[in-house]
Design a protein around this motif. Sequence first.
Motif, short mmCIF file in Angstrom:
data_model
loop_
_atom_site.label_atom_id
_atom_site.label_comp_id
_atom_site.label_asym_id
_atom_site.label_seq_id
_atom_site.Cartn_x
_atom_site.Cartn_y
_atom_site.Cartn_z
N TYR A 278 0.83 -1.21 0.00
CA TYR A 278 0.00 0.00 0.00
C TYR A 278 0.86 1.26 0.00
O TYR A 278 0.53 2.25 -0.66
N GLU A 279 1.97 1.22 0.71
CA GLU A 279 2.89 2.36 0.70
C GLU A 279 3.48 2.56 -0.70
O GLU A 279 3.61 3.69 -1.18
N GLU B 70 0.82 4.05 -3.00
CA GLU B 70 0.65 5.47 -2.65
C GLU B 70 1.77 6.31 -3.24
O GLU B 70 1.54 7.41 -3.76
N ILE C 18 1.24 6.96 -7.12
CA ILE C 18 0.03 7.63 -7.64
C ILE C 18 0.35 8.90 -8.43
O ILE C 18 -0.24 9.14 -9.49
N ASP D 119 -4.72 8.47 -12.06
CA ASP D 119 -5.49 8.00 -10.91
C ASP D 119 -6.92 7.72 -11.37
O ASP D 119 -7.72 8.63 -11.57
N ASP E 262 -6.73 -0.75 -3.90
CA ASP E 262 -5.95 -0.07 -4.92
C ASP E 262 -4.96 -1.05 -5.55
O ASP E 262 -4.32 -1.84 -4.85
#
Length: 433
Positions: free
Chosen positions: A60-61, A64, A67, A72, A158
């Motif tokens: 997830y990091e 992020e 992005i 997006d 995501d």
Amino acid sequence: MSDDEPKQGSAEDQGPVTITPALADRLAEKREELFEEFEIRDEFPSEVLREAEARTEGVYEEIEAEIDEREDLRDLTTWTTDPVDAQDFDDAISIEREEDAYRLWVHIADVTHYVTPDTAMWEEAVERANTVYLPDYTIHMLPPVLAETVCSLVPNEDRLAHTVEMEIDDETLSFEDIDIYKSVINSDERLTYKECENRLEDPDLPLSEENQLAFELADRMHEQRKADGSLVLNPRRDRAHTIIEESMLKANKAVTHTLMWDRGVEAMYRVHPQPTPDQWNEALKEIQELDGVSIPGDAWGDDPRKAVNAALEESPERQLNKIQRAVLKVMPRAKYMNDPFGGHHALNFDIYGHFTSPIRRLSDTINHWIVHENDVPETLVELCDHASDKQKDGETAERLYKQFLQEQGLDPYAVNNRGVEVVEDPEEAKHTV
């Protein structure tokens, strides 16, 4: 979704095929024999597994952090549609209606973000070249710990994707615009084929309107392909399969046309030679002689593919497989080549290649790398030949394994769709040795 769509089944409503431990042992022995004969690697080296495990950490990091460098698309309505027993979801779609066009997005798992040429995973994928599917047994190209997690477009999370965005003309269904880019998506729902059919039937269900629009476009593209001379060997597939197959074909075509015409680069193109006129005549004669089958008079013409399509649509259900076999018997094998010229005869595409299944096909993974990095591997010709050979080996192993299942009294179709359960008591097993 592939050149050769598997036969459909209703696995969602049936339990597994039950067998005895003795029969399970015989099936395992046969698999090992085939793996040795065709040099199919069942186990992953420890280094590859370690790399794959490491790439699933801090997901997830990492997303992020990516992005800002990507489109997006997390607010865009997106969903996947796959068989009920699918282990990974490597493609998703989005669709919108515009004034004089459809806008179709095909999102593909961004495998080459995680699997790059400097990794052991890449070397292993090159060696394997594709995933091999035996009934109830899969030999993966990529480690499942990676393919079924960060590379899988699961709902409500995501994910990094490689998106093909297409503006498709309302009248001609040709490309008005093609854009291929890295993205971040968040799938709204994971549908099975049956669930997709339910969405098409019931306007009150979520994603019903989107699936109806997707089918409207897919059905039109399907009919146009047939009219243009594309061979459709499975004419009675359901609407869910039509949506996915036509969307993937359109995306693959968009990517390879971009590579060839806009960039003029080598890639792993899919080339399918045509049979000779004598071979086509042989197939058509065999079809005409089948009981209850005839080729309508208006279908006879310059294109035998249209004659076969007409015969398939008019034939009794029991003769479908015989017609398909008559055609496949004379068809040359499709192969990967570093230029597209010669086209894809069965699809009747002047240029074609694979992009939509990088989790299970090396060609797609290589083409993802070429599209984004504009870097053509120096060994591309060897990669094309190797992928073609490994695909042939995998398909031959699959055919021989299915024959063996039949010899043991097992229905490969049932095993493939429903799976197998080993039961200790022979009286509880439907199949014994």
